[in-house]
Motif scaffolding. Structure first.
Motif, PDB file in Angstrom:
ATOM      1  N   UNK A 153     -86.431 -50.651  66.465  1.00 12.39           N
ATOM      2  CA  UNK A 153     -85.990 -51.536  67.541  1.00 12.39           C
ATOM      3  C   UNK A 153     -85.617 -52.913  67.001  1.00 12.39           C
ATOM      4  N   UNK A 154     -86.444 -53.431  66.083  1.00 15.00           N
ATOM      5  CA  UNK A 154     -86.117 -54.724  65.488  1.00 15.00           C
ATOM      6  C   UNK A 154     -84.808 -54.664  64.702  1.00 15.00           C
ATOM      7  N   UNK A 155     -84.646 -53.586  63.933  1.00 18.08           N
ATOM      8  CA  UNK A 155     -83.417 -53.455  63.146  1.00 18.08           C
ATOM      9  C   UNK A 155     -82.208 -53.290  64.054  1.00 18.08           C
ATOM     10  N   UNK A 156     -82.380 -52.514  65.149  1.00 19.59           N
ATOM     11  CA  UNK A 156     -81.267 -52.327  66.086  1.00 19.59           C
ATOM     12  C   UNK A 156     -80.896 -53.647  66.754  1.00 19.59           C
ATOM     13  N   UNK A 157     -81.903 -54.453  67.076  1.00 23.39           N
ATOM     14  CA  UNK A 157     -81.629 -55.762  67.675  1.00 23.39           C
ATOM     15  C   UNK A 157     -80.845 -56.651  66.720  1.00 23.39           C
ATOM     16  N   UNK A 158     -81.291 -56.683  65.467  1.00 24.60           N
ATOM     17  CA  UNK A 158     -80.575 -57.496  64.480  1.00 24.60           C
ATOM     18  C   UNK A 158     -79.160 -56.964  64.267  1.00 24.60           C
ATOM     19  N   UNK A 159     -79.033 -55.634  64.245  1.00 23.12           N
ATOM     20  CA  UNK A 159     -77.716 -55.042  64.068  1.00 23.12           C
ATOM     21  C   UNK A 159     -76.813 -55.377  65.254  1.00 23.12           C
ATOM     22  N   UNK A 160     -77.392 -55.335  66.466  1.00 25.67           N
ATOM     23  CA  UNK A 160     -76.614 -55.672  67.653  1.00 25.67           C
ATOM     24  C   UNK A 160     -76.191 -57.135  67.646  1.00 25.67           C
ATOM     25  N   UNK A 161     -77.116 -58.018  67.215  1.00 25.25           N
ATOM     26  CA  UNK A 161     -76.771 -59.432  67.129  1.00 25.25           C
ATOM     27  C   UNK A 161     -75.657 -59.654  66.107  1.00 25.25           C
ATOM     28  N   UNK A 162     -75.740 -58.924  65.001  1.00 25.62           N
ATOM     29  CA  UNK A 162     -74.690 -59.068  63.981  1.00 25.62           C
ATOM     30  C   UNK A 162     -73.338 -58.617  64.529  1.00 25.62           C
ATOM     31  N   UNK A 163     -73.327 -57.503  65.300  1.00 25.22           N
ATOM     32  CA  UNK A 163     -72.077 -57.030  65.890  1.00 25.22           C
ATOM     33  C   UNK A 163     -71.551 -58.012  66.930  1.00 25.22           C
ATOM     34  N   UNK A 164     -72.473 -58.641  67.676  1.00 24.36           N
ATOM     35  CA  UNK A 164     -72.051 -59.613  68.678  1.00 24.36           C
ATOM     36  C   UNK A 164     -71.372 -60.814  68.036  1.00 24.36           C
ATOM     37  N   UNK A 165     -71.716 -61.119  66.781  1.00 23.67           N
ATOM     38  CA  UNK A 165     -71.128 -62.252  66.070  1.00 23.67           C
ATOM     39  C   UNK A 165     -69.924 -61.847  65.227  1.00 23.67           C
ATOM     40  N   UNK A 166     -69.520 -60.583  65.332  1.00 23.70           N
ATOM     41  CA  UNK A 166     -68.343 -60.130  64.593  1.00 23.70           C
ATOM     42  C   UNK A 166     -67.121 -60.240  65.510  1.00 23.70           C
ATOM     43  N   UNK A 167     -66.092 -61.009  65.150  1.00 24.31           N
ATOM     44  CA  UNK A 167     -64.939 -61.209  66.042  1.00 24.31           C
ATOM     45  C   UNK A 167     -64.061 -59.968  66.143  1.00 24.31           C
ATOM     46  N   UNK A 168     -64.520 -59.018  66.932  1.00 26.69           N
ATOM     47  CA  UNK A 168     -63.813 -57.746  67.056  1.00 26.69           C
ATOM     48  C   UNK A 168     -63.165 -57.543  68.430  1.00 26.69           C
ATOM     49  N   UNK A 169     -63.356 -58.483  69.362  1.00 27.75           N
ATOM     50  CA  UNK A 169     -62.763 -58.357  70.697  1.00 27.75           C
ATOM     51  C   UNK A 169     -61.408 -59.083  70.747  1.00 27.75           C
ATOM     52  N   UNK A 170     -60.505 -58.528  71.526  1.00 33.71           N
ATOM     53  CA  UNK A 170     -59.205 -59.182  71.716  1.00 33.71           C
ATOM     54  C   UNK A 170     -59.405 -60.431  72.559  1.00 33.71           C
TER      55      UNK A 170
END
Length: 295
Positions: A153-170
């Motif tokens: 769960x901790x790793x998934x949270x960190x992974x999700x936060x990292x994805x949220x900070x990746x400029x992948x949305x138009x």
């Protein structure tokens, strides 16, 4: 000494009997013994507990039902399977699997403690002992599984936060790219020039959305870019949204992915309404297509 007894019959005939004292004492002793025996029996019956019965009739403990042990075994197997799946997921996320707790026993608490005794053949475990052993094994599996799930769960949270900070949305929905990243002819003088971002054609006032979550590092006016918003996403990544008509955020604001930060305009060095979008890594412009999904 003797006693005289007179007996009267139904026919008015009377008989006279003479009894010696020895016969009277014998009869009295027999009557006393009978009364004593009857009293002892009555006392024992009254003193006995209401629920007590003979040892042969006492209820024996019911043995453990076979299907109960089978169900516990099946549950232990399912827990072991879940633990294995959690370990595989942990490896995929780069999390170190939780180590199984070691049971060192009470004797290990004393360093160098001796032990001994005669060597006897092992005794088969009773149903109750087997049940306790199975429950202890399940508890150990649960402890490891809970620890593993917490790590995942901790790793998934960190992974999700990292994805949220990746400029992948138009940054603009339903907008086409009219000018790409790289060299092009300048729209003002026609000279060969470098274009450091992507131009999205959109109607004036269309919402400009954050390509990723982060902190607004700049919100204001720049001569070449016009009204501009810059968002710091961490790890050296920054996105720039230029030529806006108005801004919806201020410097220092924390924004979520897809949050509105400005509106499309034609401020600064621009020929018409559009969004100029840049991605900077450690201050250097790179092609935003590397990050934007579906492009």
């Amino acid at each position: 000494m003797s006693f005289v007894m007179i007996a009267t019959g139904a026919a008015s005939r009377s008989r006279v009997r003479t009894l010696s004292i020895r016969h009277v004492l014998a009869a009295a002793a027999a009557a006393a013994l009978m009364l004593l025996a009857a009293g002892a029996g009555l006392g024992y019956w009254l003193a006995a507990p209401a629920g007590s019965v003979a040892p042969a009739a006492q209820e024996r403990p019911r043995p453990m039902l076979p299907f109960t042990l089978e169900q516990i075994g099946a549950l232990s197997g399912r827990l072991f399977k879940l633990e294995s799946q959690a370990a595989q997921l942990s490896r995929r996320l780069g999390v170190q699997p939780a180590a199984a707790p070691q049971d060192t026993g009470a004797s290990a608490a004393v360093s160098g403690a001796g032990s001994g005794g005669p060597m006897l053949p092992p005794r088969p475990a009773t149903a109750s002992q087997q049940l306790l052993q199975d429950l202890s094994a399940i508890e150990r599996h649960l402890a490891r599984l809970e620890q593993q799930i917490a790590l995942v769960a901790d790793a998934a949270t960190m992974h999700s936060l990292a994805l949220m900070r990746l400029p992948s949305r138009r940054p603009v929905t339903d907008a086409n790219v009219v000018s790409g990243f790289g060299n092009r002819s300048d729209p003002f003088n026609g000279r060969h020039a470098f274009h450091a971002g992507l131009d999205f054609a959109a109607e004036y006032g269309s919402p400009i959305l954050a390509a990723a979550g982060g902190t607004v590092s700049f919100a204001g006016y720049r001569p070449d870019y016009g009204w501009t918003v810059e968002i710091d996403h961490g790890n050296g990544l920054t996105t720039r949204y230029a030529h806006a008509s108005r801004l919806a955020v201020k410097s220092g604001a924390v924004v979520a992915p897809g949050e509105r930060v400005a509106a499309v305009g034609s401020s600064g060095r621009s020929t018409g309404p559009h969004l100029h979008f840049e991605v900077l890594r450690n201050g250097e412009q790179i092609d935003p297509r590397r990050y934007l999904a579906g492009m």
